[in-house]
Scaffold this motif. Structure first.
Motif, PDB file in Angstrom:
ATOM      1  N   LEU A   1      -0.784   1.183  16.565  1.00  0.00           N
ATOM      2  CA  LEU A   1      -0.804   2.482  15.907  1.00  0.00           C
ATOM      3  C   LEU A   1       0.404   3.301  16.348  1.00  0.00           C
ATOM      4  N   LEU A   2       1.136   3.810  15.371  1.00  0.00           N
ATOM      5  CA  LEU A   2       2.347   4.596  15.584  1.00  0.00           C
ATOM      6  C   LEU A   2       2.194   5.957  14.917  1.00  0.00           C
ATOM      7  N   PRO A   3       3.021   6.924  15.264  1.00  0.00           N
ATOM      8  CA  PRO A   3       2.997   8.201  14.547  1.00  0.00           C
ATOM      9  C   PRO A   3       3.376   8.004  13.085  1.00  0.00           C
ATOM     10  N   PRO A   4       3.021   8.961  12.228  1.00  0.00           N
ATOM     11  CA  PRO A   4       3.396   8.846  10.806  1.00  0.00           C
ATOM     12  C   PRO A   4       4.899   8.683  10.639  1.00  0.00           C
ATOM     13  N   ASN A   5       5.279   7.758   9.752  1.00  0.00           N
ATOM     14  CA  ASN A   5       6.677   7.482   9.380  1.00  0.00           C
ATOM     15  C   ASN A   5       7.474   6.789  10.481  1.00  0.00           C
ATOM     16  N   ALA A   6       6.856   6.460  11.611  1.00  0.00           N
ATOM     17  CA  ALA A   6       7.597   5.800  12.685  1.00  0.00           C
ATOM     18  C   ALA A   6       8.064   4.411  12.281  1.00  0.00           C
ATOM     19  N   ALA A   7       7.323   3.743  11.416  1.00  0.00           N
ATOM     20  CA  ALA A   7       7.711   2.392  11.001  1.00  0.00           C
ATOM     21  C   ALA A   7       9.005   2.383  10.212  1.00  0.00           C
ATOM     22  N   GLU A   8       9.388   3.536   9.660  1.00  0.00           N
ATOM     23  CA  GLU A   8      10.633   3.607   8.892  1.00  0.00           C
ATOM     24  C   GLU A   8      11.847   3.299   9.760  1.00  0.00           C
ATOM     25  N   LYS A   9      11.697   3.427  11.082  1.00  0.00           N
ATOM     26  CA  LYS A   9      12.821   3.145  11.977  1.00  0.00           C
ATOM     27  C   LYS A   9      13.058   1.651  12.151  1.00  0.00           C
ATOM     28  N   LEU A  10      12.107   0.846  11.728  1.00  0.00           N
ATOM     29  CA  LEU A  10      12.277  -0.601  11.802  1.00  0.00           C
ATOM     30  C   LEU A  10      13.073  -1.092  10.591  1.00  0.00           C
ATOM     31  N   PRO A  11      13.828  -2.168  10.734  1.00  0.00           N
ATOM     32  CA  PRO A  11      14.573  -2.734   9.595  1.00  0.00           C
ATOM     33  C   PRO A  11      13.638  -3.519   8.675  1.00  0.00           C
ATOM     34  N   LEU A  12      12.926  -2.809   7.836  1.00  0.00           N
ATOM     35  CA  LEU A  12      11.870  -3.417   7.035  1.00  0.00           C
ATOM     36  C   LEU A  12      12.412  -4.066   5.767  1.00  0.00           C
ATOM     37  N   GLU A  13      11.835  -5.212   5.433  1.00  0.00           N
ATOM     38  CA  GLU A  13      12.044  -5.814   4.115  1.00  0.00           C
ATOM     39  C   GLU A  13      10.961  -5.299   3.186  1.00  0.00           C
ATOM     40  N   ARG A  14      11.342  -4.943   1.953  1.00  0.00           N
ATOM     41  CA  ARG A  14      10.394  -4.375   1.005  1.00  0.00           C
ATOM     42  C   ARG A  14      10.484  -5.133  -0.311  1.00  0.00           C
ATOM     43  N   LEU A  15       9.392  -5.132  -1.042  1.00  0.00           N
ATOM     44  CA  LEU A  15       9.375  -5.707  -2.373  1.00  0.00           C
ATOM     45  C   LEU A  15       9.501  -4.583  -3.396  1.00  0.00           C
ATOM     46  N   ASP A  16      10.345  -4.778  -4.369  1.00  0.00           N
ATOM     47  CA  ASP A  16      10.543  -3.762  -5.400  1.00  0.00           C
ATOM     48  C   ASP A  16       9.340  -3.725  -6.338  1.00  0.00           C
ATOM     49  N   PRO A  17       8.884  -2.530  -6.714  1.00  0.00           N
ATOM     50  CA  PRO A  17       7.779  -2.444  -7.688  1.00  0.00           C
ATOM     51  C   PRO A  17       8.239  -2.907  -9.064  1.00  0.00           C
ATOM     52  N   ARG A  18       7.310  -3.434  -9.826  1.00  0.00           N
ATOM     53  CA  ARG A  18       7.607  -3.880 -11.175  1.00  0.00           C
ATOM     54  C   ARG A  18       7.386  -2.742 -12.168  1.00  0.00           C
ATOM     55  N   PRO A  19       8.226  -2.643 -13.186  1.00  0.00           N
ATOM     56  CA  PRO A  19       8.061  -1.558 -14.167  1.00  0.00           C
ATOM     57  C   PRO A  19       6.796  -1.729 -14.995  1.00  0.00           C
ATOM     58  N   PHE A  20       6.231  -0.609 -15.382  1.00  0.00           N
ATOM     59  CA  PHE A  20       5.046  -0.603 -16.225  1.00  0.00           C
ATOM     60  C   PHE A  20       5.465  -0.854 -17.667  1.00  0.00           C
ATOM     61  N   LYS A  21       4.863  -1.855 -18.282  1.00  0.00           N
ATOM     62  CA  LYS A  21       5.191  -2.199 -19.659  1.00  0.00           C
ATOM     63  C   LYS A  21       4.215  -1.513 -20.594  1.00  0.00           C
ATOM     64  N   GLU A  22       4.735  -0.650 -21.436  1.00  0.00           N
ATOM     65  CA  GLU A  22       3.873   0.083 -22.357  1.00  0.00           C
ATOM     66  C   GLU A  22       3.273  -0.865 -23.390  1.00  0.00           C
ATOM     67  N   GLY A  23       2.178  -0.450 -23.983  1.00  0.00           N
ATOM     68  CA  GLY A  23       1.539  -1.260 -25.007  1.00  0.00           C
ATOM     69  C   GLY A  23       0.429  -0.498 -25.678  1.00  0.00           C
ATOM     70  N   LYS A  24       0.000  -0.997 -26.802  1.00  0.00           N
ATOM     71  CA  LYS A  24      -1.049  -0.353 -27.590  1.00  0.00           C
ATOM     72  C   LYS A  24      -2.031  -1.408 -28.060  1.00  0.00           C
ATOM     73  N   THR A  25      -3.310  -1.109 -27.895  1.00  0.00           N
ATOM     74  CA  THR A  25      -4.321  -2.054 -28.353  1.00  0.00           C
ATOM     75  C   THR A  25      -4.517  -1.933 -29.864  1.00  0.00           C
ATOM     76  N   SER A  26      -5.108  -2.955 -30.416  1.00  0.00           N
ATOM     77  CA  SER A  26      -5.473  -2.967 -31.834  1.00  0.00           C
ATOM     78  C   SER A  26      -6.941  -3.340 -31.948  1.00  0.00           C
TER      79      SER A  26
END
Length: 685
Positions: A532-557
């Motif tokens: 357990l670390l203080p809030p935002n303390a993990a940001e000091k580590l050299p973290l690898e992150r996964l990019d979020p995927r874009p939301f694909k719009e759509g319409k039901t029929s």
């Protein structure tokens, strides 16, 4: 607390829903103004669970442990001992003459898992049971917490409200946000217009709701009265209107009790229908429209796919433009945690930016004792408990928003000899149950912020989270060491490591939730630790992150298209290891009737044109265009003859047929399916 209105819900209202044509709600459009996949899709009232009655010998820290023995303590037992997860003796003593044969006072014990043994004068273990002490949750479980559990309480405690209540309490004590249950369609709806008012599923839903659990419900069978022709109960009903009406009725019946639904379970697996991806897409569309018509606020997940994620399955989801018809993209995984990230690329593509829910996850271990207990060896119990935090941490890093471990109750595969349950037959805990409670506590409301690749230590695994352990905003590291090996080789890896200088550590806990003080261990082992670390303390580590995927719009029929081939034409293809795929097989050079159908799930008659948008060169469909008029809740057949020319053995050849219907208000409906002449044909296309 469930309202009096829900408790007295009248079956005649639901009967009316089942037999009345539906309108098409503009609220069920599959789009969202807020695409935050971590948001709480529903908010419910919940408090802090207690261990009242101590089902399964579960206690909270500070309580005196009075164990209920099952089976009873043998009369010739002369002494007892309490062991921890590593078989260290915690306490021992003589059995007093006044002890009863079914209870034993163990006194106060610290947080952890315990095996209580009763021995004779020669130190032979005559019987044993287990118990656990959990830390009491300091705050209600956050509404968006990713920690969930597959419970199947309706089945494990069928027609037994007492056991349903005990199981629901045990699930809530782990800090789970969602629980997955199961329902048999035919046990709720016994005929086309016969919906039972009170069932075991209603009592289970009431009790789970009372314990503050959000419920994900799933069904995967068709009742006998809805089976047509050569279909079986394991397959979807041929007429999707039957499915639509059932889904609509269920979302009304369980409104405010069941917050999410999965229409079917592993439909591509042989045990659940061996259905093709186009069949899964057509079913998903009809079910989604039905659920949303009954309750626009209910969450509808994708009908989870079995096996390793497959690019071919993903291609079918995309070609059928199915993404507007699920709020969450649900998958199952029984792989090793370190493979989650690499295996999930097809999942990200198919999800189209929707939240990814892993609604079953485990890695089975063979049990060692006979039925009915089917217990693991003590070494396997420890390894399985270590697996729990590894699985949740890796899954959340790999893009999962809700992760459900399989399974809470005592469940084993007789043929595979695999034990899956976190609880034993009498609800007493396995160590993995306590490990889940530690995850629920320290990763409450967690969002993964990245992975720290420890320098020169590829066997070290460190994942960083922003969470609310004990209700306090903190950063949490989950760290362990393990190689990519199978069970016999696991649990022995050790690596030296250290956090960067000046890292402020506020607490360290082991994989069962026991405090280790504030000193980070010099070596990582297979048993994860929570740092357990203080809030935002993990940001000091050299973290690898996964990019979020874009939301694909759509319409039901409201118009859904369906190919209804005979099950006998379905063949399995095995082009990818551990993937489960079935395809429609036809004989080249032989003309056949292609059974195509179109449905209108709305209150208004629809007019439009359906045409073949794409077919491989030389394939003949006669006709290939239909002008249609479909009445409200109507179903029409699109009569066509199909001929596949002689085929070669080119596996990369095109095998897709795409149909598109265009109707008023710019509404479009799509159906895409593959036809093959031999297994594996066109697999890479």
């Amino acid at each position: 607390m469930i309202s009096q209105f829900l408790r007295s819900y009248s079956s005649w209202i639901l009967l009316l829903i089942l037999i009345t044509p539906s309108g098409f709600s503009p609220l069920a459009q599959g789009t969202s103004a807020d695409h935050d996949v971590w948001k709480a899709l529903q908010t419910i009232e919940r408090g802090i669970p207690t261990a009242e009655g101590h089902p399964g010998n579960i206690f909270l820290a500070g309580q005196e442990v009075i164990v209920k023995a099952s089976p009873s303590i043998p009369v010739n037992a002369t002494w007892w001992q309490i062991l921890d997860d590593k078989r260290n003796r915690v306490r021992s003593g003589e059995l007093k003459s006044e002890h009863t044969t079914d209870t034993f006072q163990a006194g106060a014990l610290g947080v952890g898992w315990y095996r209580i043994e009763f021995l004779d004068a020669g130190s032979n273990c005559l019987s044993w049971t287990t118990a656990a002490v959990l830390a009491k949750l300091a705050a209600p479980v956050p509404q968006d917490s990713p920690i969930c559990i597959d419970g199947a309480i309706s089945w494990f405690a069928k027609e037994n409200p007492t056991k349903q209540e005990q199981a629901a309490r045990l699930a809530a004590l782990t800090g789970a946000n969602w629980i997955r249950d199961r329902i048999r369609w035919g046990e709720v709806q016994t005929g086309p217009s016969l919906l039972l008012e009170r069932t075991t599923y209603d009592t289970a839903a009431n009790l789970q709701s009372q314990f503050g659990l959000k419920i994900l419900q799933v069904f995967h069978d068709t009742p006998d009265w809805a089976v047509e022709g050569a279909s079986s109960r394991a397959r979807f009903p041929n007429d999707l209107r039957v499915l639509y009406k059932f889904c609509k009725a269920m979302s009304v019946r369980y409104k405010n009790r069941v917050q999410a639904w999965e229409p079917w379970n592993e439909a591509n697996a042989p045990d659940f229908g061996a259905q093709t991806v186009d069949e899964m897409c057509s079913m998903q569309k009809a079910a989604y429209l039905g659920f949303k018509e009954g309750d626009p606020t209910v969450t509808v997940g994708w009908n989870a796919y079995a096996g390793v994620p497959s690019p071919l399955h993903t291609k079918g989801v995309l070609k059928n433009e199915a993404w507007p018809y699920f709020d969450t993209y649900n998958i199952h995984t029984y792989d090793w945690p370190d493979s989650y990230q690499t295996l999930r690329k097809p999942v990200f593509d198919a999800a189209c930016g929707r939240p990814i829910w892993v609604t079953e996850s485990d890695r089975g271990i063979q049990y060692q004792t006979g039925e009915p207990w089917c217990d693991l060896s003590q070494e396997s119990e420890r390894l399985k408990a270590e697996f729990i935090a590894q699985s949740y941490a890796c899954s959340l890093y790999a893009g999962c928003q809700r992760h459900f471990h399989f399974i809470l109750g005592h469940y084993f595969g007789r043929h595979s000899q695999i034990q899956f349950g976190l609880l034993r037959l009498d609800f007493t805990p396995r160590p993995a149950y306590v490990a889940l409670a530690a995850v629920g506590r320290f990763l409450a409301g967690a969002r993964c912020v990245g992975r720290w690749p420890v320098p020169d230590n590829p066997d070290a695994h460190v994942y960083a989270f922003r969470a609310k352990p004990d209700g306090v905003d903190q950063d949490v590291l989950v760290a362990w060491a393990e190689k990519s090996v199978d069970w016999p080789q696991r649990g022995i890896t050790e690596v030296e490591w250290s956090l960067p200088p000046n890292t402020q550590v506020q607490g360290v806990f082991d994989y069962l939730g026991r405090s280790l003080g504030a000193s980070v261990p010099e070596k990582l082992k297979s048993a994860p630790v929570f740092i357990l670390l203080p809030p935002n303390a993990a940001e000091k580590l050299p973290l690898e992150r996964l990019d979020p995927r874009p939301f694909k719009e759509g319409k039901t029929s409201p118009v859904v298209l369906q190919l209804l081939m005979e099950p006998s034409t379905t063949v399995r293809v095995t082009e990818q290891p551990w993937a489960v795929e079935f395809e429609h097989q036809v004989n080249p050079g032989k003309e056949i009737d292609l059974p195509l159908f179109a449905y209108n799930f709305s209150n208004n008659t629809v007019h439009g044109v359906i045409s073949v948008e794409h077919a491989p060169e030389g394939w003949k469909l006669t006709p290939n265009r239909w002008e249609v008029e479909i009445e409200p809740m109507g179903r029409i057949q699109l009569s066509t003859k199909f001929l596949m020319p002689a085929r070669n053995s080119d596996k990369s050849s095109d095998n897709w047929i795409n149909l598109r219907g265009v109707f008023g208000n710019a509404e479009e409906s799509v159906l895409a399916f593959r036809l093959i002449s031999f297994p594996g044909e066109g697999y890479n296309n």
